[in-house]
Design a protein around this motif. Structure first.
Motif, mmCIF file in Angstrom:
data_model
loop_
_atom_site.group_PDB
_atom_site.id
_atom_site.type_symbol
_atom_site.label_atom_id
_atom_site.label_comp_id
_atom_site.label_asym_id
_atom_site.label_seq_id
_atom_site.Cartn_x
_atom_site.Cartn_y
_atom_site.Cartn_z
ATOM 1 N N GLN A 159 -20.859 -1.922 5.526
ATOM 2 C CA GLN A 159 -21.208 -1.547 4.164
ATOM 3 C C GLN A 159 -22.700 -1.688 3.917
ATOM 4 O O GLN A 159 -23.339 -0.787 3.407
ATOM 5 N N GLU A 160 -23.257 -2.823 4.299
ATOM 6 C CA GLU A 160 -24.662 -3.032 3.968
ATOM 7 C C GLU A 160 -25.305 -3.961 4.989
ATOM 8 O O GLU A 160 -24.871 -5.084 5.172
ATOM 9 N N ILE A 161 -26.310 -3.464 5.681
ATOM 10 C CA ILE A 161 -27.062 -4.305 6.604
ATOM 11 C C ILE A 161 -28.532 -4.179 6.246
ATOM 12 O O ILE A 161 -29.062 -3.058 6.178
ATOM 13 N N GLU A 162 -29.165 -5.312 6.000
ATOM 14 C CA GLU A 162 -30.606 -5.250 5.777
ATOM 15 C C GLU A 162 -31.308 -5.658 7.053
ATOM 16 O O GLU A 162 -30.780 -6.423 7.853
ATOM 17 N N GLY A 163 -32.488 -5.147 7.256
ATOM 18 C CA GLY A 163 -33.166 -5.507 8.483
ATOM 19 C C GLY A 163 -34.664 -5.417 8.327
ATOM 20 O O GLY A 163 -35.180 -4.913 7.307
ATOM 21 N N LEU A 164 -35.339 -5.908 9.338
ATOM 22 C CA LEU A 164 -36.804 -5.787 9.423
ATOM 23 C C LEU A 164 -37.454 -6.318 8.144
ATOM 24 O O LEU A 164 -38.185 -5.630 7.464
ATOM 25 N N TYR A 165 -37.156 -7.576 7.851
ATOM 26 C CA TYR A 165 -37.702 -8.195 6.640
ATOM 27 C C TYR A 165 -37.406 -7.368 5.395
ATOM 28 O O TYR A 165 -38.269 -7.096 4.580
ATOM 29 N N ARG A 166 -36.166 -6.910 5.323
ATOM 30 C CA ARG A 166 -35.683 -6.129 4.166
ATOM 31 C C ARG A 166 -36.455 -4.829 3.971
ATOM 32 O O ARG A 166 -36.476 -4.272 2.897
ATOM 33 N N MET A 167 -37.092 -4.367 5.055
ATOM 34 C CA MET A 167 -37.793 -3.085 4.910
ATOM 35 C C MET A 167 -36.878 -1.902 5.185
ATOM 36 O O MET A 167 -37.171 -0.785 4.763
ATOM 37 N N VAL A 168 -35.826 -2.152 5.932
ATOM 38 C CA VAL A 168 -34.839 -1.091 6.138
ATOM 39 C C VAL A 168 -33.477 -1.626 5.767
ATOM 40 O O VAL A 168 -33.270 -2.837 5.722
ATOM 41 N N ARG A 169 -32.580 -0.679 5.552
ATOM 42 C CA ARG A 169 -31.291 -1.094 5.028
ATOM 43 C C ARG A 169 -30.266 -0.024 5.369
ATOM 44 O O ARG A 169 -30.485 1.169 5.187
ATOM 45 N N TRP A 170 -29.159 -0.489 5.919
ATOM 46 C CA TRP A 170 -28.067 0.447 6.262
ATOM 47 C C TRP A 170 -26.975 0.332 5.214
ATOM 48 O O TRP A 170 -26.498 -0.757 4.931
ATOM 49 N N ASP A 171 -26.604 1.441 4.649
ATOM 50 C CA ASP A 171 -25.536 1.438 3.658
ATOM 51 C C ASP A 171 -24.833 2.794 3.729
ATOM 52 O O ASP A 171 -25.240 3.662 4.505
ATOM 53 N N PRO A 172 -23.764 3.013 2.975
ATOM 54 C CA PRO A 172 -23.038 4.299 3.093
ATOM 55 C C PRO A 172 -23.934 5.526 2.925
ATOM 56 O O PRO A 172 -23.827 6.468 3.710
ATOM 57 N N PRO A 173 -24.827 5.545 1.927
ATOM 58 C CA PRO A 173 -25.699 6.729 1.863
ATOM 59 C C PRO A 173 -26.500 6.919 3.143
ATOM 60 O O PRO A 173 -26.684 8.062 3.582
ATOM 61 N N ALA A 174 -26.942 5.818 3.729
ATOM 62 C CA ALA A 174 -27.698 5.941 4.967
ATOM 63 C C ALA A 174 -26.862 6.621 6.034
ATOM 64 O O ALA A 174 -27.349 7.474 6.791
ATOM 65 N N PHE A 175 -25.591 6.249 6.078
ATOM 66 C CA PHE A 175 -24.707 6.885 7.060
ATOM 67 C C PHE A 175 -24.626 8.390 6.831
ATOM 68 O O PHE A 175 -24.819 9.198 7.732
ATOM 69 N N TRP A 176 -24.342 8.772 5.576
ATOM 70 C CA TRP A 176 -24.158 10.201 5.294
ATOM 71 C C TRP A 176 -25.441 10.978 5.528
ATOM 72 O O TRP A 176 -25.421 12.084 6.072
ATOM 73 N N LEU A 177 -26.563 10.375 5.120
ATOM 74 C CA LEU A 177 -27.844 11.068 5.313
ATOM 75 C C LEU A 177 -28.137 11.232 6.794
ATOM 76 O O LEU A 177 -28.537 12.313 7.257
ATOM 77 N N SER A 178 -27.925 10.149 7.563
ATOM 78 C CA SER A 178 -28.197 10.229 8.996
ATOM 79 C C SER A 178 -27.298 11.267 9.649
ATOM 80 O O SER A 178 -27.750 12.075 10.481
ATOM 81 N N LEU A 179 -26.043 11.246 9.247
ATOM 82 C CA LEU A 179 -25.102 12.217 9.801
ATOM 83 C C LEU A 179 -25.584 13.644 9.542
ATOM 84 O O LEU A 179 -25.642 14.482 10.450
ATOM 85 N N THR A 180 -25.952 13.890 8.291
ATOM 86 C CA THR A 180 -26.388 15.237 7.934
ATOM 87 C C THR A 180 -27.632 15.630 8.711
ATOM 88 O O THR A 180 -27.741 16.748 9.222
ATOM 89 N N ILE A 181 -28.577 14.691 8.785
ATOM 90 C CA ILE A 181 -29.813 14.990 9.504
ATOM 91 C C ILE A 181 -29.518 15.316 10.965
ATOM 92 O O ILE A 181 -30.040 16.287 11.522
#
Lengths: 100, 641, 507, 470
Positions: free
Chosen positions: D56-78
């Motif tokens: 559901q939600e992973i933050e990383g790189l000192y909270r500079m990046v973040r994985w969440d459902p929109p990230a999944f859909w956007l990455s998929l589309t890209i």
């Protein structure tokens, strides 16, 4: 007393000069230099804010900006050279075959 | 005997069956067979009518009403519409007249239409007409009556335009249908109001409600006025009579059956049928009577100026229908139906006689192979036919005399009764009475003129000179009709009064000798006046019509039917065409579709302007970005204020 | 009965047929035609099965097939047939085989043509069967595409203009309906959690909560889509172009079925979802209907093109339908529904006849025709019957619809004091119908025959087979409309019950 | 410190760099191998994205990046856009005589930048990702050198892109100056209790960000570069830009405006609404006047930016899934359309005017059907994916009270039907035989088939298998 506001005002002026330059100059190279001026205006703002707030991030960011700008120069100059070879000009106004 | 009434629908079914047989039978059927099938269907219908009549007669007068329900047509609350028949004195009398005249004309048509390539279609339509007319007459409610009413109109249309290759015929058929539809516009509205007033279309409950005064008189006035609009169309009364003269474009048997004897009397029948309603609306009764009387006089006047043998009869029919309508309007249903019956016989006789003449002239003309255009209907090209076609002449003479109202022929008795019924009411009825007396004079006048022009003197054309008597299949019906034209009046003659006793037992016919004398004198005066002008000795050679020098310009107006067609053309037809053209050629393309296309063009031109924004110049694109940014800045500043 | 989803099969069968056709090589034109016709006849057979199993006494939908396919937004696949849709479904099932038979003369790109026709059949059936707003909208828009292509590819000289106009005009209306559907769905969300597109639920639970103003706006949004489809005056101007340019079968389907979708939409959705607005707007609606009746008739009269005349007559006839609907009483509405069927038969028939004539003469211009009854007696007779049906001659089907519509409108409480005036004006349309139909008959069939038409062949067996069912129904409905009314009675009574409820009367 | 959100970006970057090495040492000749390699890398990345789907939600790189459902859909589309672009490119490059392997490297690098944008949670990452994805695109736009249009497009794109990114940097600088923050979540928290004195700086900075991101997403009045660049760039690149770049730009908008500036929605919704309306009107309007397919698709791209901006204003519960699905549907339809357009290009050169499309469906009904499907999806006709996408965005905007905007949206949708239909009209109804036929390249056909099936079924499938709850 020179405050953050002064720095920001200066950077805004620089930014404005760059933007106006972008609009009034025709030589692609100069136009691009104006963009660089705008980027550096932003850099100035970052440094000033960083100093004012006692944070390092702003200063770091300037490195990023500079690096990116450098990369931009690489791409841009290559493009201009390519175009100059084809068209024998760097006047941006002569590059308007695509329109409408 | 009750079971017989259950089969009374056969009266309608026989002609319908004839129609279907001729529809299904292939083109190879011999034309004679077609006519015989159709005639037998009509005859069977007549036979059934007689049986039903007899069965009804066997009942006591107060029990002479049988309602036969056939099937449920539609149930849509609050409407429950059934198809049913009403067997009562009025409907059986009508059915008898219609089937008798119809059968005779079917037979006559076998001879008249012999050799026509479309004879099968002719008899199909004729049978269909008969079925529709009987449906109209026998229906037990206004809705089914209306169905029959429209279907007879359809058949009339089809038969007027039977010889459709001639544009005029097709045009005349269309005109008849459209004019009738205009009348039916009123009829339809009347039906709507009727339904929402009474909650039903059935005669029984409606008349009952009227009897109990369960409805307002004002509504009934409106209903009857609207119904009468339908009558003016179907029964060719002012202002909608204009289609009937043109309806003569159809074959002559059609003119005799539909446009003289039966269909056109449907309006009279409607008034008679809806008599309880009309009785509740004295104002409308006045209007009806007056319009009938004016029509009688008006049409008789125009008849004087016609040269087409059938057109004279057509205007005469309009005029006589005026008599009936006037009588029916005045509440004299018996008199109206009486005249309807006698008129059916003698007018059918006259038409068939005219048909015989036309038939003879056509054949006589065809023989020498004369290619010149020839109108066999034109009385100016006739004359002297009495010697060449004696049977036709004598029967025609009887018909004309009956129409003119000479005693003791049929027309005398019925017309007399109408005139008497108008006396003593006062007011508008007196006016109508006067008008009808005038019409009686003119009737005698134009019939004498016609007989004179057609039969007297010497032939005025090659065809007339070589005409021969028609075959027996045509002359025999003439004889039969002539017989009825003589005797039909006696059934309701004073003292006998059979018809009145049948239709309205409470009103026996009355006889006023002074009235009979007056009518006879007027008829004789008309005959005398016409004979004075049209006798062969008084008619100089080469003169088109000896009346023209007498009446001068007015005669021209009469020949042009008093310019009513022209007036209608100017008032209605042309404005309608203009409006329609205006809608189709101006409003639609420039207004409605123009708005749609204009909107599309507007979007396009706006898009064209915006497109110039993309000039191709990078610096301008940059300017756009900067302007956007500056606007945003101003927005922020404005928000910060 | 419930185990076999007959309606779903009716929807699927044309799709399967289309898939089969896609698998047939394009050269085998005959096979393609027969597969298409066979498929549509299969649908007709299912339709007749539907008729035999239909329960007259039940007002609600029957043969319902339900599947919650998109639970997260509350959208369902829900099809069913009731007295309102029954005849329209059957009409669809009948018209398509006839239209396909009339398409035998199509020689070009037969494969695509037949595929599109079958897709269109699914779409039209779906519109009449859908009991879910989203599903309805999907089918509604779906019909647009094959029809546009049919007009645009196989149409007349101005086919592209007509096709695009048809698409854009229809879409301009239906997007408003879409927004209204969305708005209703959003309103239903707080009540159900996921929201719903179920019109029955909405009518029961949502409509009473809507303010009169909201009802009016939503009514207008739905109404615009339907009004354009009907088409009501003044939104009709796409129709003559589409009709004139479309191939015969396209015109037939357009007139017989697609126009019905609009009127059906009013009856099915506008009246049940927005009863207050329907009642308030009945008079304007009826007024537009009457204008359409008169305007269509006048414009029809002035046409020189046979097809254009029939097209404008459609405007006039659909005006009658709308008048009947706006009466909001059982008489008017039932008659209007029957008139939809009647119009489908008679105007569909007229378009078929125009097409048959055009295939022989290659002109539709009255000024070049005339006297054809002499060489085409059977054609002439049929044209006459169908034409007379169209002008509402008693004894034929048109009369039943028109007269009862007038009867219903005349006594309509919803139309109030305007009822009688409007009805009278509409009755004038009957007169005008006589004028333009008789003039048409005169200009085509009567008068002298031109020499160049002397050798024209009369109708052949296939054409007779097309016209025969239409003629039978035209006469049957005219003489015995009782069973047709009986099937719709209970459903319509129920759908109109909202207008007699006390809540509405108080307002 | 979690690197997971960066995983797709890293894989793609590493793959691209590896491919670059291969290119440097491979023998000149067909670049098919490079295309296969690029496809493989894309697939691998797609696998990585798939592996992250459950989280559901992973933050990383000192909270500079973040994985969440929109990230999944956007990455998929890209990645779908990228994969399709690769499929389209192989034959195109060969036909156009520009079969140079570094093309795929640039493509993958741009995609990597876009993936970074999808997970950005910090303004610096936004900036970095934006530049990262832009530079390869500048090069790709001019890849058809020495064709002048291509070079002109590249230079225009470059100059204006640099110009816009200057606004971005300056905007970030202003926000930083006002708050000392670059993290978007922190910024949102700050905006909930703002320091009134610093507010003007943040607001101005936000405005400048809107300029820069509006430029990328091609919103009026920052859209003017779009048609020129789309027309001049090599056709597969145009498709890639239209689909994947649009997705990345929307990702940036979502991150910056919905997350970072979310609490200040009252401030920016007005201008964004105006931009949305203007973009829908101008994009759809000017598209009416186009007769070149690529230019048409450029205006189509602008128009859809308008709908996406409208979605940005909508009720987030509906709008965020709506935007995700919209981008996917739009990517499929657009890439499908460009697949057809690429199929129309032969060795004899490129003609993308409607004239070249006339009557094509007569000989190639499958291609014609697919194109019709894409156009219908772009209009939003059911049952295509585009319909359900538009439905959700309209619903979201209506729910948030943007009724006037919805009205503009539906009216422009009607307008858009006209120009999309013109393509269908040309292919299906144009008179006579086609001037040329789509070539039978398997990769292109495959793209058409995949996008076609996707366009037809995706909307239904998406709603059937979760829809809003995904």
């Amino acid at each position: 007393m020179v405050t953050l506001t002064h720095y920001l005002a200066l950077s805004a002026i620089l930014f404005g000069i760059g933007a106006v330059g972008f609009l009034v100059r025709r030589n692609a190279l100069i136009v691009f230099m104006c963009v660089e001026l705008m980027l550096n205006a932003a850099g100035l703002a970052f440094v000033a804010a960083s100093r004012y707030r006692g944070l390092l991030e702003g200063q770091l960011t300037v490195f990023f900006v500079l690096t990116v700008a450098a990369a931009e120069v690489a791409v841009g100059l290559a493009l201009m050279v390519a175009i100059f070879r084809t068209k024998k000009t760097t006047n941006v106004d002569e590059l308007s075959s695509l329109r409408g | 005997m009750g079971a017989l009434f259950e089969w009374s629908w056969l009266i309608i079914a026989f002609p319908l069956l004839g129609f279907l047989i001729n529809l299904i039978s292939t083109g190879q059927t011999r034309e004679r067979t077609v006519g015989v099938v159709a005639s037998m269907a009509a005859a069977a219908s007549f036979g059934m009518s007689v049986l039903v009549f007899a069965a009804l007669l066997a009942r006591p007068p107060e029990a002479r009403l049988v309602e036969v329900s056939l099937y449920r047509w539609a149930i849509v609350p609050p409407l429950t519409a059934e198809v049913g028949l009403r067997i009562d004195p009025l409907s059986t009398a009508m059915a008898l007249i219609v089937t008798l005249v119809g059968t005779l004309i079917h037979v006559y048509s076998i001879g008249y239409m012999a050799g026509d390539p479309h004879i099968r279609r002719f008899f199909m339509f004729l049978n269909l007409f008969l079925a529709s007319m009987l449906l109209l007459v026998l229906a037990d409610n206004f809705l089914v009556l209306f169905v029959g009413w429209e279907l007879v109109g359809l058949c009339s249309y089809l038969l007027i335009g039977f010889w459709f290759e001639v544009p005029y015929n097709a045009w005349a058929g269309r005109k008849a249908f459209i004019v009738n539809r205009i009348g039916d516009f009123g009829f339809t509205l009347g039906l709507l109001l009727l339904f929402w007033t009474f909650g039903t279309f059935r005669y029984g409950p409606i008349f009952e409600a009227v009897e109990h005064r369960a409805v307002e008189a004002g509504v009934v006035t409106l209903i009857t006025l609207l119904l009468f609009a339908g009558v003016t169309g179907k029964s060719a009364q002012i202002p909608l009579y204009v289609w009937l003269p043109d309806a003569m474009a159809g074959p002559t048997p059609v003119s005799a059956l539909i446009h003289a004897a039966t269909m056109v009397t449907a309006g009279v029948y409607l008034i008679a049928r809806a008599h309880p309603l009309f009785a509740m609306a004295p104002f409308v009764q006045g209007v009806v009577t007056l319009i009938g009387a004016v029509t009688a006089l008006w049409a008789a006047l125009i008849a004087v100026g016609q040269f087409d043998i059938k057109r004279v009869l057509a205007f005469s029919t309009i005029s006589q229908l005026g008599y009936m309508v006037a009588a029916a309007g005045a509440g004299a249903v018996g008199a109206a139906i009486f005249h309807l019956g006698t008129h059916a016989f003698f007018k059918a006789l006259l038409f068939l006689g005219a048909g015989s003449v036309i038939h003879a002239l056509e054949h006589a003309h065809r023989h020498p192979g004369d290619p010149s255009p020839f109108d066999p209907n034109d009385m100016r090209r006739m004359g002297g036919l009495a010697q060449r076609m004696p049977l036709t002449f004598w029967t025609y003479g009887i018909g004309a005399a009956a129409l003119a109202g000479l005693p003791p022929l049929a027309g005398f008795w019925s017309k007399d009764e109408i005139l008497i019924s108008l006396r003593g009411i006062g007011g508008w009825a007196t006016l109508a009475y006067g008008l009808l007396l005038g019409a009686a004079f003119l009737t005698a006048f134009y019939m004498t003129r016609q007989v004179g022009m057609v039969f007297a003197g010497s032939p005025r054309s090659h065809a007339a000179a070589h005409a021969h008597e028609s075959p027996a299949v045509m002359t025999v019906p003439l004889g039969i009709f002539a017989f009825f034209s003589v005797v039909a009046g006696w059934i309701n003659a004073p003292g006998l009064g059979a018809l009145s006793a049948w239709l309205e037992p409470e009103h026996p016919p009355v006889f006023h000798p002074e009235q009979a004398l007056l009518a006879t004198l007027i008829a004789l005066a008309g005959i005398g006046a016409a004979w004075a002008i049209y006798r062969p000795q008084a008619w100089p050679e080469g003169v088109e019509d000896p009346l023209r020098p007498v009446l001068r310009g007015f005669f021209t107006a009469l020949t042009r039917k008093l310019y009513v067609d022209e007036l209608y053309d100017f008032l209605f037809v042309r404005p309608f065409e203009k409006v329609a053209r205006g809608v189709a050629e101006v409003v639609e393309p420039y207004g409605i579709d123009g708005a749609v296309n204009g909107l599309a063009r507007l979007v396009q031109s706006a898009a064209g302007r915006v497109r110039r924004w993309s000039s191709g110049y990078v610096r301008q694109y940059g300017l756009s970005v900067l302007i956007g940014a500056v606007l945003l800045m101003f927005y922020i500043l404005w928000m910060l204020r | 009965m419930a185990s076999f989803p007959i309606l779903t099969w009716m929807l699927l069968l044309p799709l399967i047929g289309a898939l089969v056709i896609l698998g047939i090589p394009r050269e085998r034109v005959g096979t393609i035609r027969w597969v298409a016709l066979g498929t549509s006849l299969g649908v007709l057979a299912l339709g007749l099965g539907l008729l035999s199993g239909f329960d007259l006494s039940q007002p609600g939908p029957q043969f319902v097939h339900h599947w919650d396919w998109a639970p997260s937004i509350g959208a369902a696949y829900r099809v069913g047939v009731d007295g309102i849709s029954l005849w329209l479904v059957l009409l669809t099932a009948l018209i398509f085989p006839l239209a396909l038979m009339a398409s035998w003369s199509i020689e070009e790109r037969v494969k695509e043509y037949m595929t599109l026709m079958l897709l269109l059949e699914t779409g039209v059936l779906g519109v009449f069967l859908a009991l879910d707003l989203l599903l309805f909208y999907v089918f509604w828009e779906f019909t647009l595409v094959p029809m546009t292509l049919l007009i645009g590819i196989w149409g007349g000289p101005r086919r592209i203009y007509a096709a695009i106009k048809f698409f854009l005009y229809t879409m301009a209306g239906s997007v408003f309906m879409l927004v209204a559907i969305v708005a209703l769905w959003l309103l239903s969300r707080p009540l159900t959690g996921t929201g719903t597109f179920d019109p029955v639920w909405m009518a029961a639970h949502l409509s009473p909560l809507l303010s009169p103003a909201a009802q009016r706006w939503l009514f207008l949004a739905f109404g615009l889509a339907f009004a354009i489809k009907v088409p009501m005056w003044p939104f009709h101007s796409w129709l003559p172009d589409a009709h004139v340019e479309a191939p015969t079968a396209g015109s037939v389907i357009l007139a017989a079925l697609l126009l019905k979708m609009g009127a059906y939409g009013f009856l099915r959705f506008n009246f049940s979802l927005f009863p207050v607005a329907a009642r308030d707007l009945a008079v304007p609606l009826a007024l537009l209907a009457v204008v359409a009746i008169l305007y269509g008739a006048l414009a029809s009269y002035a046409q020189d093109d046979f097809k254009r005349l029939v097209a404008f007559s459609s405007v006039s006839h659909m005006g009658f339908v709308m008048l009947g609907l706006s009466a909001l009483n059982p008489l008017g509405v039932q008659a209007a529904l029957l008139q939809m069927i009647n119009h489908g038969l008679s105007t569909g028939g007229l378009f078929l006849l125009v097409g048959m004539l055009y295939e022989r003469t290659h002109t539709r211009d009255f000024r070049e025709l005339g006297g054809l009854w002499k060489v085409l007696p059977v054609y002439g007779g049929i044209l006459m019957v169908v034409g007379l049906s169209s002008m509402g001659l008693p004894g034929l089907n048109g009369f039943v619809g028109e007269f009862l519509i007038l009867l219903g409108a005349f006594g309509s409480a919803a139309l109030g004091p305007a009822a009688r005036g409007l009805t009278a004006a509409a009755a004038l349309g009957v007169v005008l119908a006589a004028i333009y139909i008789l003039t048409m008959l005169m200009r085509v069939l009567h008068g002298p025959l031109q020499d160049r038409w002397r050798g024209l062949p009369d109708l052949h067996v296939r054409e007779l087979a097309i016209m025969a069912p239409l003629l039978v129904l035209i006469i049957l409905i005219g003489l015995y409309p009782l069973p047709f009314f009986a099937a719709m009675q209970t459903s319509i009574q129920q759908s109109l019950s909202v207008f007699t409820q006390a809540t509405l009367a108080v307002r | 410190m979690l690197w997971w959100p960066l995983l797709p970006t890293l894989i793609l970057t590493a793959g691209a760099l590896g491919l670059l090495l291969v290119e440097a040492f491979r023998r000149p000749g067909s670049a098919s191998g490079m295309a296969w390699g690029a496809l493989g890398i894309t697939a691998l990345t797609l696998g990585a994205v798939g592996a992250l789907v459950g989280h559901q939600e992973i933050e990383g790189l000192y909270r500079m990046v973040r994985w969440d459902p929109p990230a999944f859909w956007l990455s998929l589309t890209i990645l779908i856009g990228t994969g399709l672009a690769i499929l389209l490119s192989r034959h195109y490059l060969a036909d156009q005589g520009m079969e140079r392997g570094e093309y795929y490297v640039f493509l993958l690098l741009a995609a990597a930048g876009m993936l970074l944008m999808a997970v950005a949670a910090d303004l610096l990452i936004v900036f970095l990702a934006l530049e990262w994805l832009s530079f390869p695109l500048y090069v790709l736009a001019g890849f058809a050198r020495p064709r002048l249009e291509s070079e002109e497009a590249a230079l225009k794109y470059f100059l204006l892109g640099a110009f816009a990114s200057a606004f971005l940097v300056f905007g970030i600088a202003l926000i930083f100056a006002g708050t000392g923050l670059t993290n978007l979540s922190d910024l949102a928290a700050w905006l909930k209790h703002p320091d009134p004195g610093a507010q003007p700086l943040v607001w101005m900075g936000g405005a400048l960000l809107l300029v820069a991101l509006g430029f990328k997403v091609a919103a009026v009045p920052f859209h003017l570069w779009t048609p020129d660049v789309y027309e001049g760039a090599p056709t597969p690149v145009t498709g890639f830009m239209a689909a994947a770049t649009k997705t990345a730009a929307v990702a940036a908008l979502i991150r910056v405006f919905l997350v970072g500036l979310g609490p200040a929605v009252a401030l920016w919704s007005g201008p964004v609404a105006l931009m949305a309306a203007g973009t829908m009107l101008v994009g759809n309007g000017v598209a009416l006047m186009q007769s070149n397919f690529k230019r048409l698709m450029a205006y189509s791209s602008i128009a859809h930016a308008g709908y996406l901006l409208m979605g940005l204003l909508g009720d987030p519960a509906l709008a965020v899934p709506g935007l995700m699905f919209y981008l996917l549907a739009y990517t499929l339809a657009t890439m499908g359309a460009f697949a057809v357009a690429v199929g129309m290009v032969g060795p004899e050169g490129e003609d993308q005017s409607f004239r070249a499309y006339t009557g094509v469906a007569r000989r190639a009904p499958g291609i014609g059907t697919a194109m019709a499907l894409f156009m219908l999806s772009l209009i939003g006709v059911p049952p295509t994916a585009g319909f359900f996408a538009k439905l959700l965005l309209f619903a979201a905007a209506w729910q948030a009270g943007w009724i006037a905007l919805v009205m503009v949206g539906i009216l422009t949708t009607v307008i858009s039907a006209y120009f999309y239909l013109r393509v269908v009209v040309a292919m299906w109804m144009g008179p006579g035989e086609p001037a040329r036929l789509p070539k039978s390249d398997l990769w292109v056909r495959l793209s058409v088939a995949l996008t076609g099936v996707g366009t037809l079924l995706l909307g239904v499938l998406w709603l059937m298998f979760g829809g809003l709850s995904l």
